[in-house]
Design an enzyme around this catalytic site. Structure first.
Site, PDB file in Angstrom:
ATOM      1  N   CYS A   1       0.844  -1.195   0.000  1.00  0.00           N
ATOM      2  CA  CYS A   1       0.000   0.000   0.000  1.00  0.00           C
ATOM      3  C   CYS A   1       0.879   1.244   0.000  1.00  0.00           C
ATOM      4  CB  CYS A   1      -0.928   0.007   1.221  1.00  0.00           C
ATOM      5  SG  CYS A   1      -0.034   0.153   2.774  1.00  0.00           S
TER       6      CYS A   1
ATOM      7  N   ASP B   1      10.370  32.871 -26.646  1.00  0.00           N
ATOM      8  CA  ASP B   1      11.514  33.340 -27.416  1.00  0.00           C
ATOM      9  C   ASP B   1      11.036  33.490 -28.863  1.00  0.00           C
ATOM     10  OD1 ASP B   1      14.294  33.874 -28.026  1.00  0.00           O
ATOM     11  OD2 ASP B   1      14.308  31.905 -28.975  1.00  0.00           O
TER      12      ASP B   1
ATOM     13  N   CYS C   1       3.782   1.657   2.493  1.00  0.00           N
ATOM     14  CA  CYS C   1       5.052   0.993   2.181  1.00  0.00           C
ATOM     15  C   CYS C   1       5.976   1.965   1.444  1.00  0.00           C
ATOM     16  CB  CYS C   1       4.816  -0.234   1.312  1.00  0.00           C
ATOM     17  SG  CYS C   1       3.747  -1.478   2.036  1.00  0.00           S
TER      18      CYS C   1
ATOM     19  N   ASP D   1      14.264  27.338 -27.107  1.00  0.00           N
ATOM     20  CA  ASP D   1      14.803  26.149 -27.764  1.00  0.00           C
ATOM     21  C   ASP D   1      15.700  25.330 -26.855  1.00  0.00           C
ATOM     22  OD1 ASP D   1      17.146  27.563 -27.656  1.00  0.00           O
ATOM     23  OD2 ASP D   1      17.270  27.975 -29.800  1.00  0.00           O
TER      24      ASP D   1
END
Length: 732
Positions: free
Chosen positions: A14, A422, A17, A620
């Protein structure tokens, strides 16, 4: 220098853990960040290799009672992992069937036959025999999980199930042996364990569906490659291809690895990387991406990236890392889960004490109320609320060519107030093209273009390349030029057939005393549109002009409109002069422009906007790196190679500005799902605990059965996973 590693973990039951293992890894010296994802059964660890080692991580996980291994790349490794997951699903299904096989008759005898007066000899002993394999075989994993939790001085969902079912089982044993008149409750534990196993099975199947994006991408890879070795074509497994191999690709075949074409040409379907359905023309010198499909021609290419270094492998690694990273909102769920279980156990004990000692109800009544509290309060749904939504969200993004590097990025994106684009390569295509040719006098357009391209054919300038490429498209044959001479900042001079020509800007014409009055208005008008204008003249007069521009991407205006409709301010940043910058921005529908900005100054503009709210920077990923790093969300445009894999929080594989809006919309949709999941998980627990404790009993005489609580708990987890899966149906 930090390193990153992915570990696959088995044995987690679960979300608790995952919390235990995360803490264990974070305690190791040299570990900078560690997250364990219950949904993907993976751990992502970022560490300093000088201070920490992989064996330390494996030992730390093993010491907590779990198994771990280094998560390998490649198709075979994924197949092994998928097989392990399928084995776990099969085991859960087997335990579920055993639970159902034994608990169903237990339920029939106890809750049906006895209620309608059908007497079965030794019914209590038969029920005892039927309930025992469910309790200790089908339910063994809950005892194992409880033992692990106790060793780690914590409590988990398994603890609640183990305590609750054991209480009803051993109470029933005592009743049968010493006080049969009180009535046994074996069916409570048996049916409850079966319900929980049903929830785990449905959850495991659903979790398999959330990782479908990775499986889908993995399945795209070619299994073999045809390479030229010792002068002969040889078909080999893809794993045996090495950098430098010459690979042959025939029409209709998949490109096995990344490389550069050395011979031939074709069109390639790159939709698996970019999401773009139109095939891309490829010729000698162009790069090709592994797993894309060759459509028409055949070609040879030189392998440049193989194995874990290919674009496909990087995409898969990126998605897996993204699905493993926790969103900040997940920390809230982890904190609630950590404190929740001990509090529930205390409430359960108090419930028993109240009903038995204060209210004076029977031991059985107090026990049932106490067990119901333990069962209905399991925080499993809370633990699944965030990771399942993130898995589906990042998977959906990947299918659309939007790679999101983790839950933190996914969460931050929905809070964006400003987006900075840009200009070059982001708002524009990044490649100048010829937009206008205006010949003067008796010179025809074809003659003018032939002269201009013949003069520029020896130049390496991008503008010259645009003119030469345009002439090739028009099938114009070029003449030989001589005495080529470049004048930086002005243009060039060259001779064709003994005639000297000038080709450059207005400054060159003025410098050489060439009359330009007839064309000045044209030049200024074109420059207002953001275009670069070059004039061609002989020694006497201007013969015409050519305008070249880096055109905006077709989708840029629509992308800006979408962002505006979402209430997001849009800016454009460029190193170009203000006139050109504003002209391009106007075409895209952007009014806010930062012009003449050097790359190292871009980050300062991002910081300035961050005072107003969260900022996304779209670039970029190379010259924009400082600004992308400074932004709350860095969005890197890329064509599917390794351009910005390490730069931005989000990578747009299709190079499409529209995907910026889609990424933010995906973030908003995913966060909505997470909030819905967490609300229902918490609402369910907050509402369910007092009902299970018997708050309605004094008014209605109704007490919640642990079996109903178990069924509701299983449905709660399933509803959270199903709600996350609904993201797949949404349109971006």
């Amino acid at each position: 220098m930090t390193k990153k590693i992915q570990l696959s973990i088995s044995g987690m039951h679960c979300a608790s853990c995952a919390t235990i293992l995360t803490k264990a890894l974070q305690k190791i010296e040299g570990v900078q960040e560690a997250t364990v994802n219950f949904s993907t059964e993976r751990a992502a660890v970022e560490y300093d290799p000088v201070k920490a080692t992989v064996p330390q991580f494996l030992n730390a996980i093993a010491s907590k009672g779990y198994k771990a291994a280094i998560s390998e790349g490649g198709v075979q490794a994924k197949d092994r992992e998928e097989k392990r997951r399928q084995n776990e699903i099969a085991l859960t299904r087997e335990l579920l069937l055993i639970g159902f096989f034994f608990s169903f008759p237990t339920f029939l005898i106890s809750m049906v036959f006895m209620k309608i007066g059908i007497e079965i000899p030794y019914a209590d002993y038969i029920i005892w025999i039927l309930a025992t394999p469910v309790q200790f075989y089908a339910g063994w994993q809950f005892y194992r999980g409880t033992w692990h939790s106790l060793r780690n001085k914590t409590a988990s969902m398994d603890t609640l199930i183990a305590i609750g079912t054991s209480a009803s089982y051993f109470y029933s044993v005592y009743v049968i042996l010493f006080q049969p008149e009180l009535g046994q409750y074996f069916e409570v534990g048996a049916v409850l364990i079966t319900f929980v196993l049903l929830g785990k099975y449905l959850e495991a199947v659903a979790k398999g569906k959330t990782s479908a994006a990775i499986k889908k991408i993995m399945g795209l890879q070619a299994k073999t490659a045809t390479v030229i070795r010792h002068g002969k074509q040889e078909e080999i497994p893809i794993e045996h291809v090495v950098v430098g191999d010459i690979v042959v690709v025939k029409p209709g075949h998949k490109i096995p690895v990344d490389g550069i074409i050395v011979e031939g040409h074709s069109s390639v379907d790159e939709s698996m990387v970019t999401g773009e359905s139109i095939p891309v023309e490829k010729k000698k010198g162009d790069s090709v991406i592994g797993a894309t499909i060759n459509k028409t021609g055949s070609f040879k290419f030189k392998a440049t990236k193989v194995g874990a270094h290919t674009t496909l492998a990087q995409i898969i690694q990126l998605i897996e890392e993204a699905q493993g990273k926790k969103a900040p909102i997940q920390r809230f769920a982890d904190m609630v889960s950590a404190y929740f279980v001990p509090i529930v156990i205390i409430i359960s004990i108090l419930t028993f004490l109240f009903w038995y000692f204060v209210a004076g109800e029977s031991f059985a009544f107090a026990l049932i109320a106490s067990v119901s509290v333990l069962v209905i309060a399991c925080p499993c749904a809370l633990g699944l609320a965030t990771p399942t939504a993130i898995m589906v969200g990042t998977g959906k993004g990947a299918e659309k060519g939007i790679l999101i590097k983790g839950g933190d990025a996914l969460e931050a994106a929905h809070k964006i107030k400003s987006v900075i684009f840009d200009k070059t390569g982001t708002i524009t295509n990044g490649k100048p093209i010829v937009t206008e040719i205006i010949p003067l006098g008796k010179t025809t357009e074809k003659q003018f273009l032939q002269l201009a391209a013949s003069i520029e054919q020896n130049s390496e300038h991008p503008l010259a390349e645009a003119i030469v490429n345009y002439s090739k498209k028009k099938n114009i044959s070029l003449e030989k030029s001589s005495h080529f001479y470049a004048i930086p900042g002005y243009g060039i001079t060259a001779r064709i057939n003994a005639t000297e020509y000038l080709f450059g800007n207005l400054k060159l014409m003025n410098k050489k005393k060439i009359e330009t009055k007839a064309v000045v208005k044209n030049v200024e008008a074109l420059q207002e549109e953001g275009k670069t204008v070059m004039l061609l003249s002989d020694k006497k007069q201007v013969m015409g002009l050519i305008a070249v521009a880096d055109t905006i991407r077709e989708t840029a205006p629509k992308a800006v409109q979408k962002l505006h409709r979402m209430g997001i301010e849009v800016y454009m940043i460029t190193g170009d002069n203000e006139k050109t910058g504003k002209a391009i921005a106007k075409q895209a529908g952007i009014t806010n422009v930062f012009a003449e900005v050097l790359p190292d100054q871009k980050a300062a503009y991002v910081r300035k906007l961050q005072k107003k709210g969260k900022v996304a920077m779209v670039g970029d990923g190379i010259n924009d790196a400082p600004a992308i790093a400074q932004a709350n969300i860095g969005i890197a445009m890329g064509s599917g190679t390794d351009i910005a894999m390490e730069t931005g929080n989000i990578v747009l594989m299709r190079n499409d500005p529209l995907d910026v809006a889609k990424a933010i919309r995906l973030s908003k949709m995913t966060m909505t799902k997470i909030k819905q999941n967490m609300f229902w998980a918490l609402f369910y627990n907050v509402l369910g605990i007092p009902i299970a404790a018997g708050i309605l009993y004094p008014f209605t005489g109704w007490l919640l059965s642990p079996m109903i609580a178990g069924g509701a708990m299983a449905l709660s987890s399933l509803s959270v996973v199903s709600n996350s899966l609904l993201l797949k149906m949404k349109r971006l």
